[in-house]
Enzyme design. Structure first.
Site, PDB file in Angstrom:
ATOM      1  CE  LYS A 257       5.386 -24.529  22.927  1.00 62.13           C
ATOM      2  NZ  LYS A 257       4.782 -23.283  23.421  1.00 62.13           N
ATOM      3  NE  ARG A 332       7.981 -13.196  21.350  1.00 67.93           N
ATOM      4  CZ  ARG A 332       7.126 -12.924  22.334  1.00 67.93           C
ATOM      5  NH1 ARG A 332       7.320 -11.882  23.122  1.00 67.93           N
ATOM      6  NH2 ARG A 332       6.065 -13.671  22.525  1.00 67.93           N
TER       7      ARG A 332
HETATM    8  N1  BES Z   1       4.370 -21.521  19.088  1.00 65.26           N
HETATM    9  C1  BES Z   1       4.007 -20.883  20.291  1.00 65.26           C
HETATM   10  C2  BES Z   1       2.636 -20.227  20.236  1.00 65.26           C
HETATM   11  C3  BES Z   1       1.440 -21.122  19.992  1.00 65.26           C
HETATM   12  C4  BES Z   1       0.608 -21.441  21.041  1.00 65.26           C
HETATM   13  C5  BES Z   1       1.109 -21.555  18.729  1.00 65.26           C
HETATM   14  C6  BES Z   1      -0.509 -22.227  20.812  1.00 65.26           C
HETATM   15  C7  BES Z   1       0.004 -22.340  18.503  1.00 65.26           C
HETATM   16  C8  BES Z   1      -0.817 -22.676  19.552  1.00 65.26           C
HETATM   17  C9  BES Z   1       5.034 -19.792  20.626  1.00 65.26           C
HETATM   18  O1  BES Z   1       6.311 -20.031  20.195  1.00 65.26           O
HETATM   19  C10 BES Z   1       5.079 -19.686  22.094  1.00 65.26           C
HETATM   20  O2  BES Z   1       5.513 -20.622  22.725  1.00 65.26           O
HETATM   21  N2  BES Z   1       4.682 -18.545  22.649  1.00 65.26           N
HETATM   22  C11 BES Z   1       4.717 -18.312  24.055  1.00 65.26           C
HETATM   23  C12 BES Z   1       5.333 -16.974  24.259  1.00 65.26           C
HETATM   24  C13 BES Z   1       5.625 -16.652  25.713  1.00 65.26           C
HETATM   25  C14 BES Z   1       6.738 -17.553  26.228  1.00 65.26           C
HETATM   26  C15 BES Z   1       6.015 -15.209  25.836  1.00 65.26           C
HETATM   27  C16 BES Z   1       3.303 -18.331  24.562  1.00 65.26           C
HETATM   28  O3  BES Z   1       2.414 -17.823  23.903  1.00 65.26           O
HETATM   29  O4  BES Z   1       3.080 -18.916  25.634  1.00 65.26           O
HETATM   30 MN    MN Z   2       7.434 -21.196  21.587  1.00 65.55          MN
END
Ligand code: BES
Ligand code: MN
Ligand code: ZN
Length: 477
Positions: A257, A332
């Site tokens: 991230k 997931r």
């Molecule tokens: N934990 C995150 C999602 C999240 C975002 C939780 C903001 C709480 C606040 C999840 O694991 C994630 O990183 N999702 C990605 C998925 C993408 C790479 C397909 C996302 O939503 O950007």
């Molecule tokens: Mn994630």
């Protein structure tokens, strides 16, 4: 955590600070106010001053009025009254306040208690010096104003919610997957549900490929937690299963991230796990006659050492092969193994809760959660009603067949990301592949961790989902 001591007294102590709730028609003289004070209260309430503060006979009184008609929206107003009362009481540094119901609506009082207790929370265990704005020690209720049983129920439910908040607020330094398992085990001992913790070698032997893959880049091992609450008088033959995402920290892994902001809140990525554990705590403490099983896969998602990489193909617990195109879509991967493991219980219904996608958060913000699934409409309606009842509201997103195309992989059965759009739904479509029973997925990425305080919804970990699941389960009996 700070728990508010909830007490029932025969009458208010002399000079007790009071919180009074009424309506526009309340006769305030009957509540012991001098005629002049009663008049002032009415005038100020009419001007929508809330609370009206009156010092009468040397004691503080905080007076509130709302409509006493029963509705979901009015219930929420009473919870907010409870939160305002907590703010007033803590501003005046009162250790104890007595709550007086001057309405003829008993439920109103219950909601005020709930709002008060949920607002009376602080996560300050890592503060060396005592904090200036402290919490109120006790809330006194008058005999006859609330049934003892109702008070106990609300006490257990708010405790469960605050424990869930604590879990979310704990940073990774103090809550690894193994520590989360210990905490859940403690909750089980206290409330009366069993917790089996599977370690890394057991997880490997069960071929939970998703959970193992996500854990590869982390120095700390994963756990897989099986919670069970099976009361003798259970009304259901087949269990209801609650699954919670337990990513104790999400860096994104090798698909790191971007810092600083997108990683700041990622200790909240076990929010689903916290809600599930909290719901078990509430259900067991309140002895709901429902057989429930909880499945919580837990790990960090980190880019270290042997981290799983974009392009990897992972053989999941179900046998399905997944091409990983983004290691940040880790939730997931671990949920899929839990959902597939759930099949062996022949569940009546499976509900998973997960801080799964930024897309869900962007779509509706923090005022509610997104849900989807293949359970029948009656179940969905019941869950959605619970959402309004406890004000953890839900919006349904589609799981239309056509979206399946978006997770087709060139090399494996499916890939772990969709396209640029519909991110919450493609995550749902992915999970769906691992279910063969009635199922609902709740994406709590928006409400699990709050940026600012709104009434009893305090900044940081919210405990979202505990009250929702409890209400939904309770309605089934
Ligand atoms: N934990 C995150 C999602 C999240 C975002 C939780 C903001 C709480 C606040 C999840 O694991 C994630 O990183 N999702 C990605 C998925 C993408 C790479 C397909 C996302 O939503 O950007
Ligand atoms: Mn994630
Ligand atoms: Zn995540």
């Amino acid at each position: 955590m700070h728990t508010t001591a909830l007490k029932i007294a025969d009458k208010p102590a002399k000079n007790a600070a009071r919180i009074l709730i009424g309506s526009k028609d309340t006769n305030w003289e009957k509540q012991g106010f001098a005629a002049a004070s009663a008049k002032l209260i009415k005038v100020e309430l009419d001007k929508k001053i809330s609370p009206v503060m009156v010092v009468d006979d040397g004691a503080y009184n905080f007076v509130f009025a709302e409509s006493t008609e029963n509705s979901y929206a009015n219930n929420e107003k009473w919870r907010k009254v409870g939160a305002k009362a907590q703010v007033a009481a803590s501003q005046y540094k009162l250790d104890s306040v007595t709550l007086v119901n001057a309405t003829d609506n008993k439920d109103a009082l219950t909601h005020v208690v709930e709002g008060f207790v949920l607002a009376n929370y602080k996560f300050d265990k890592y503060k060396t010096l005592p904090q200036s704005s402290s919490t109120v020690k006790e809330l006194v209720l008058l005999k006859g104003s609330i049934a003892e049983k109702t008070l106990k129920e609300i006490e257990h439910l708010t405790d469960a919610t605050l424990i869930a908040r604590d879990l979310v607020n704990e940073p990774l330094s103090h809550l690894t997957a193994e520590m989360l398992s210990e905490e859940i085990t403690k909750m089980g001992k206290e409330a009366g549900f069993s917790v089996e913790v599977l370690n890394k070698s057991k997880i490997k032997s069960l071929k939970m490929g998703g959970l193992i893959a996500v854990n590869l880049g982390s120095p700390n091992p994963p756990t897989f937690n099986i919670l069970e609450y099976k009361p003798k008088k259970a009304i259901n033959k087949n269990p209801i299963i609650l699954v919670g995402k337990g990513v104790v920290y999400d860096t994104g892994g090798l698909s790191l991230k971007p810092t600083p902001n997108s990683m700041d809140q990622m200790k909240c990525d076990m929010g689903g796990a916290a809600s599930v554990a909290g719901a078990f705590y509430a259900a067991a403490k309140n002895e709901l006659p429902i057989h429930i099983i909880g499945l919580i896969p837990a790990t960090e998602n980190r880019p270290g050492g042997n981290a799983y990489t974009p392009g990897d193909v992972i053989v999941m617990h179900s046998g399905l092969k997944v091409e990983v195109l983004n290691t940040d879509a880790e939730g997931r991967m671990i949920l899929a193994d839990a959902l597939s493991y759930a099949k062996k219980y022949k569940p009546e219904l499976v509900i998973d809760l997960a801080t799964l996608t930024g897309a869900a958060q962007r779509a509706i913000g923090s005022q509610g959660a997104v849900f989807m699934g293949n359970a029948d409409d009656k179940v969905k309606k019941s869950l959605s009603d619970s959402g309004y009842a406890v004000y953890e509201r839900l919006v349904e997103f589609p799981l239309w067949e056509e979206y399946d195309e978006m997770i087709v992989s060139d090399v494996a059965d499916i890939k772990n990301v969709g396209g640029a759009t519909g991110g919450a739904t493609t995550a749902g479509m992915f999970l769906r592949r691992f279910t063969d029973y009635p199922w609902i997925h709740i994406d709590i990425a928006g409400p699990a961790f709050l940026e600012k305080t709104e009434a009893y919804r305090l900044k940081n970990g919210s405990g979202y989902g505990v009250r929702l699941l409890y209400d939904f389960l309770k309605k089934r009996i």
